[in-house]
Design a protein around this motif. Structure first.
Motif, PDB file in Angstrom:
ATOM      1  N   LEU A  46       0.825  -1.202   0.000  1.00 19.00           N
ATOM      2  CA  LEU A  46       0.000   0.000   0.000  1.00 19.00           C
ATOM      3  C   LEU A  46       0.858   1.251   0.000  1.00 19.00           C
ATOM      4  N   CYS A  47       1.959   1.223   0.739  1.00 21.93           N
ATOM      5  CA  CYS A  47       2.880   2.361   0.775  1.00 21.93           C
ATOM      6  C   CYS A  47       3.439   2.645  -0.615  1.00 21.93           C
ATOM      7  N   LEU A  48       3.890   1.593  -1.291  1.00 18.27           N
ATOM      8  CA  LEU A  48       4.431   1.765  -2.636  1.00 18.27           C
ATOM      9  C   LEU A  48       3.338   2.182  -3.617  1.00 18.27           C
ATOM     10  N   LEU A  49       2.132   1.659  -3.417  1.00 17.12           N
ATOM     11  CA  LEU A  49       1.010   1.988  -4.299  1.00 17.12           C
ATOM     12  C   LEU A  49       0.699   3.482  -4.258  1.00 17.12           C
ATOM     13  N   THR A  50       0.532   4.037  -3.057  1.00 22.43           N
ATOM     14  CA  THR A  50       0.174   5.459  -2.973  1.00 22.43           C
ATOM     15  C   THR A  50       1.310   6.344  -3.477  1.00 22.43           C
ATOM     16  N   TYR A  51       2.547   5.900  -3.259  1.00 17.81           N
ATOM     17  CA  TYR A  51       3.687   6.643  -3.808  1.00 17.81           C
ATOM     18  C   TYR A  51       3.629   6.635  -5.330  1.00 17.81           C
ATOM     19  N   GLU A 125      13.969  15.520   2.925  1.00 15.69           N
ATOM     20  CA  GLU A 125      12.947  16.565   2.935  1.00 15.69           C
ATOM     21  C   GLU A 125      11.605  16.068   3.479  1.00 15.69           C
ATOM     22  N   HIS A 126      11.443  14.742   3.544  1.00 16.35           N
ATOM     23  CA  HIS A 126      10.184  14.185   4.059  1.00 16.35           C
ATOM     24  C   HIS A 126      10.395  13.338   5.319  1.00 16.35           C
ATOM     25  N   LEU A 127      11.649  13.221   5.755  1.00 16.88           N
ATOM     26  CA  LEU A 127      11.977  12.300   6.843  1.00 16.88           C
ATOM     27  C   LEU A 127      11.276  12.656   8.145  1.00 16.88           C
ATOM     28  N   MET A 180       2.189   7.232   4.353  1.00 17.95           N
ATOM     29  CA  MET A 180       3.643   7.289   4.206  1.00 17.95           C
ATOM     30  C   MET A 180       4.058   7.381   2.747  1.00 17.95           C
ATOM     31  N   GLY A 181       3.457   6.538   1.916  1.00 19.23           N
ATOM     32  CA  GLY A 181       3.795   6.571   0.500  1.00 19.23           C
ATOM     33  C   GLY A 181       3.486   7.918  -0.117  1.00 19.23           C
ATOM     34  N   GLY A 186       5.565  13.471  -1.859  1.00 19.07           N
ATOM     35  CA  GLY A 186       5.572  14.923  -1.802  1.00 19.07           C
ATOM     36  C   GLY A 186       4.220  15.594  -1.955  1.00 19.07           C
ATOM     37  N   VAL A 187       3.125  14.872  -1.672  1.00 20.53           N
ATOM     38  CA  VAL A 187       1.803  15.491  -1.792  1.00 20.53           C
ATOM     39  C   VAL A 187       1.543  16.394  -0.587  1.00 20.53           C
TER      40      VAL A 187
END
Length: 327
Positions: A46-51, A125-127, A180-181, A186-187
């Motif tokens: 799911l994380c990779l999917l939303t990314y 930048e997102h950590l 997370m994704g 960067g959304v």
């Protein structure tokens, strides 16, 4: 944007490529054993999917944080099995049964810490945003597990309390994965919060589906003994709903209490009798209706995200597969 099957293959390959230290073997061999069991890997998927809904550059900056979610999830399973005294996980002996409780505790602790180490591979930048979300989520999962244990010693638990508990124990990690994704992609905050809300509702449906399958699934497909929750009088959605219905009639309440008091040495008899009682009150049907209702609420959360038809179809396909599963 890749197809779901392609994303899943990438996650499976990433899981196979995880490298753990060789020594001390007593610590890392059980850890590797747990990870090698496989599982659905829903959270990194799911994380990779939303990314991937927004970004096509798939590399360690997203894959390592995605796998951090899976490592943390497996840590919770190792500890859950100790607390539940479970013998089987994914059709194999649980870590604490194959080794012992002390080994399982320490290997599980190590997995939790490795998850944080892996999450630190998120883009700088997102950590901080990703770390804040993950830290909050890990604490909430522990809070949910404590509530689950508290329920074991209580005679009465309301459905509202139960939903709150599974929201913490199960839903927040799935919601964290979806969010997370999107964060690493960067959304904006409103968008990744929308994905969080979607996955939170989906997680509720997922857990109630798990409760349903534990009683009414096929053992050969489900991967563990069906009826385990019944034997242990575990406060699942089905039992709480059944108690709620049975308590409306004194005779039914007495009958259910008698069934729940059947000794564990007569486990097959108890499972059969309680399942029949559930069916008499249509608890199985009501559980499926609730699962579907939560699924629809999850999809409604997506309507506010301004997704393209292709993006929406992608994430809805993931959700549909989740609530139609048999294991």
């Amino acid at each position: 944007m890749l197809q779901l099957e392609q994303l899943y293959k990438i996650i499976d390959q990433e899981a196979e490529n995880l490298i753990w230290p060789a020594e001390p073997a007593g610590l890392y061999t059980p850890l590797k054993y747990m990870m090698d069991m496989g599982g659905k890997r829903l959270r990194p998927r799911l994380c990779l999917l939303t990314y991937n809904l927004y970004k096509d550059d798939i590399g360690s900056h997203i894959l390592t944080p995605a796998m951090a979610l899976e490592v943390f999830h497996n840590f919770t399973l190792i500890h859950d099995d100790i607390m539940d005294r479970a013998n089987i996980r994914r059709g194999m002996p649980t870590v604490y049964r194959k080794w012992n409780s002390n080994t399982a505790i320490l290997s599980g602790d190590t997995m939790c810490l490795w998850a944080f180490k892996m999450l630190n591979k998120a883009p700088k930048e997102h950590l901080q945003e990703a770390l804040n979300l993950f830290t909050r989520t890990t604490i909430e999962v522990c809070e949910g597990q404590q509530l689950d244990m508290d329920f074991e010693t209580r005679d009465n638990v309301s459905l509202t309390e139960y939903i709150n508990m599974i929201g913490l124990k199960t839903s927040v990690l799935l919601a964290c994965a979806a969010s997370m994704g999107a964060i690493i992609a960067g959304v904006n905050k409103a968008t990744y919060q929308g994905f969080y809300d979607f996955a939170y509702k989906l997680g509720l449906a997922f857990q109630i589906q798990d409760d349903y399958l534990d009683s009414f699934g096929e053992e050969s497909i489900f991967g563990k003994k069906v009826g385990g929750d019944i034997i242990n009088n575990k406060k699942t959605w089905l039992l709480i709903k059944c108690l709620e219905e049975a308590n409306k009639d004194k005779a039914s309440a007495i009958k259910l209490k008698q069934l729940l008091s059947i000794d564990s040495s007569r486990s097959d008899e108890k499972i059969k009798a309680v399942k029949e009682f559930y069916s008499n009150f249509n608890i199985d049907t009501k559980a499926l209706q609730t699962i579907n209702s939560l699924y629809e609420e999850a999809l409604t959360s997506l309507n506010n995200l301004n997704l393209s038809n292709i993006q929406k179809e992608q994430i809805e396909s993931f959700a549909a597969a989740l609530v139609s599963r048999k294991k």
